[in-house]
Design a protein around this motif. Structure first.
Motif, PDB file in Angstrom:
ATOM      1  N   UNK A   1      93.142  -2.348  63.521  1.00 55.62           N
ATOM      2  CA  UNK A   1      94.489  -2.316  63.922  1.00 55.62           C
ATOM      3  C   UNK A   1      95.061  -0.834  64.238  1.00 55.62           C
ATOM      4  N   UNK A   2      94.670   0.102  63.626  1.00 47.71           N
ATOM      5  CA  UNK A   2      94.777   1.540  63.584  1.00 47.71           C
ATOM      6  C   UNK A   2      94.214   1.790  64.827  1.00 47.71           C
ATOM      7  N   UNK A   3      93.013   1.605  64.855  1.00 45.85           N
ATOM      8  CA  UNK A   3      91.974   1.881  66.093  1.00 45.85           C
ATOM      9  C   UNK A   3      92.598   1.404  67.667  1.00 45.85           C
ATOM     10  N   UNK A   4      92.970   0.147  67.533  1.00 44.80           N
ATOM     11  CA  UNK A   4      93.670  -0.509  68.772  1.00 44.80           C
ATOM     12  C   UNK A   4      95.027   0.300  69.267  1.00 44.80           C
ATOM     13  N   UNK A   5      95.852   0.868  67.909  1.00 45.91           N
ATOM     14  CA  UNK A   5      97.051   1.432  68.093  1.00 45.91           C
ATOM     15  C   UNK A   5      96.685   2.709  69.105  1.00 45.91           C
ATOM     16  N   UNK A   6      95.571   3.478  68.447  1.00 45.17           N
ATOM     17  CA  UNK A   6      95.133   4.772  68.768  1.00 45.17           C
ATOM     18  C   UNK A   6      94.715   4.420  70.653  1.00 45.17           C
ATOM     19  N   UNK A   7      94.137   3.364  70.748  1.00 43.46           N
ATOM     20  CA  UNK A   7      93.485   3.046  72.173  1.00 43.46           C
ATOM     21  C   UNK A   7      94.576   2.916  72.976  1.00 43.46           C
TER      22      UNK A   7
ATOM     23  N   UNK B   1      98.216   7.635  77.671  1.00 40.42           N
ATOM     24  CA  UNK B   1      98.342   9.185  77.967  1.00 40.42           C
ATOM     25  C   UNK B   1      97.675   9.380  79.367  1.00 40.42           C
ATOM     26  N   UNK B   2      96.702   8.499  79.907  1.00 41.97           N
ATOM     27  CA  UNK B   2      96.005   8.689  81.003  1.00 41.97           C
ATOM     28  C   UNK B   2      96.775   8.535  82.252  1.00 41.97           C
ATOM     29  N   UNK B   3      97.750   7.838  82.045  1.00 43.86           N
ATOM     30  CA  UNK B   3      98.535   7.429  83.357  1.00 43.86           C
ATOM     31  C   UNK B   3      99.854   8.424  83.593  1.00 43.86           C
ATOM     32  N   UNK B   4      99.910   9.667  83.055  1.00 47.42           N
ATOM     33  CA  UNK B   4     100.672  10.279  83.318  1.00 47.42           C
ATOM     34  C   UNK B   4     100.704  11.051  84.635  1.00 47.42           C
TER      35      UNK B   4
END
Length: 74
Positions: A59-65, A71-74
């Motif tokens: 779950x933590x990995x999914x949140x980080x993903x 962040x890439x869509x800025x």
């Protein structure tokens, strides 16, 4: 709440000196195994611990993903 140092007659007894000194590690008894419905629950508790740990990390990995993709869509 009743005072555990009093007796039925109300007299106060002195605490035992041996109660304050912990027993050496070699003398201590092993803890009793956990029994649940006639079966040992220690193994099930360990399996549940592993499952919860893996699920929490996933779950933590999914949140980080999600943060990385956002962040890439800025």
């Amino acid at each position: 709440m009743a005072d555990p140092t009093t007796t039925e007659t109300g007299a106060v007894s002195a605490p035992a000196a041996s109660a304050a000194v912990p027993a050496p590690a070699a003398v201590r008894a092993k803890p009793a195994k956990t029994i649940d419905a006639g079966k040992q629950a220690n193994r099930r508790i360990g399996v549940r611990l592993v499952i919860y740990t893996v699920a929490t990390h996933a779950f933590a990995g999914f949140i980080l993903l999600l943060f990385e993709l956002g962040n890439r869509n800025k």
